[in-house]
Enzyme design. Structure first.
Site, mmCIF file in Angstrom:
data_model
loop_
_atom_site.group_PDB
_atom_site.id
_atom_site.type_symbol
_atom_site.label_atom_id
_atom_site.label_comp_id
_atom_site.label_asym_id
_atom_site.label_seq_id
_atom_site.Cartn_x
_atom_site.Cartn_y
_atom_site.Cartn_z
ATOM 1 C CB SER A 95 -0.821 0.091 1.293
ATOM 2 O OG SER A 95 -2.464 0.871 1.094
ATOM 3 C CD GLU A 184 -2.507 -2.191 -3.564
ATOM 4 O OE1 GLU A 184 -3.500 -2.727 -3.546
ATOM 5 O OE2 GLU A 184 -0.689 -1.899 -2.999
ATOM 6 C CG HIS A 254 -5.194 -2.626 0.268
ATOM 7 N ND1 HIS A 254 -4.481 -2.067 -0.664
ATOM 8 C CD2 HIS A 254 -5.054 -1.656 0.746
ATOM 9 C CE1 HIS A 254 -3.751 -1.014 -0.545
ATOM 10 N NE2 HIS A 254 -4.381 -1.024 0.474
#
Length: 296
Positions: A95, A184, A254
């Site tokens: 992330s 992602e 995630h």
């Protein structure tokens, strides 16, 4: 363990430390890992000091980030690159930690995209010990899996969170020629941000010469639509410009149970078998047995 981005509550910190210790690692918690300043884990200079202290400490053999959130981007230009070159050690996170992975990648030091959490947390232990990475199989029913495009692809794997990758254009040198791009995304960005991020990466030339795309979780977008388009439409439209094979539906990013994969190592996309295969994340001195190294 460090908190270079947003803060974690005490319960998460204790569980994360306990997980690493259960694998036989000695754990040092960053001096400012429990600090809080708004959504950040303390002041920028303190988070950077913890990161550089871990990089410079010869006893520290891996740097594990407690969480992402926001804040990694703020410390990029203060990282002690020369110390990391002298004593390369893997970084673990995903992330917002994508910004830090960009620094590791820029000097050729492998890192790990993932977290010490979920049913697949043990993949972090295996990779830190130098084991051959697990073959990651795409999940045909995972949202976004229909974006898979046929072909073959190989090359070093690098990427992470889409928005963070785009934000580093113009901040760090960006050359993914011959790479497989890992992506992602989280719904916090919205379709417009997804579109802008992909378009910025394409128009800047950052994605020129990539050989393929490994697409992970598109968290939160399952039921989201904006004026008739979904994230599937946005990504398909942008991927058409790149014209490379895509392996979508990978359990990366995630998710409650994400799989950790090494970055800046050779990989292959088998589109027929829907598998991502990576080489080990070799560093100068990887831990060779539990209990003999320290993880910060």
């Amino acid at each position: 363990m460090l908190a270079p981005a947003s803060w974690s509550d005490d319960g998460w910190i204790e569980r994360s430390v306990a997980q690493l210790e259960s694998w036989g690692f000695q754990v040092r918690l960053g001096a400012h890992a429990r600090d809080r300043r708004g959504y950040l884990a303390g002041r920028d200079e303190d988070r950077l000091a913890d990161l550089n202290s871990a990089i410079r400490d010869p006893e520290v053999r891996a740097i594990v980030c407690l969480r992402g959130g926001c804040g990694s981007f703020r410390v990029l230009h203060g990282i002690d690159i020369q110390a990391l070159r002298r004593d390369p050690k893997p970084l673990v996170g995903f992330s917002d930690i994508t910004a830090l992975h960009r620094v590791w990648h820029s000097i050729g030091v492998p890192s790990l995209h993932g977290a010490v959490a979920g049913a697949h947390a043990k993949t972090v232990r295996d990779l830190l010990l130098g084991h051959v990475p697990h073959v990651v199989r795409a999940i045909p029913t995972q949202f976004g899996a229909e974006l898979t495009r046929p072909g073959t692809a190989s090359g070093p794997l690098f990427g992470g969170n889409l928005e963070l990758l785009a934000r580093t254009v113009g901040v760090l040198d960006f050359d993914l020629q011959g790479h497989v791009l890992l992506l992602e995304a989280s719904k916090a960005a919205g379709l417009g941000m997804i579109d802008r991020a992909m378009t910025q990466l394409i128009m800047s030339g950052a994605l020129d010469g990539i050989t393929g795309i490994a697409l992970g979780c598109l968290e939160g977008f399952d039921d989201y639509e904006d004026r008739g388009w979904t994230i599937i439409d946005v990504l398909r439209d942008r991927f058409d410009l790149l014209g490379v094979p895509v392996l979508a539906g990978l359990p990366l990013g995630h998710l409650a149970d994400p799989i950790t994969v090494p970055l800046s190592v050779d990989c292959g996309l088998d589109l027929e078998r829907r598998e991502l295969t990576c080489s080990p994340a070799a560093t100068k001195d990887p831990p060779d047995a539990p209990g003999t190294r320290t993880s910060a």
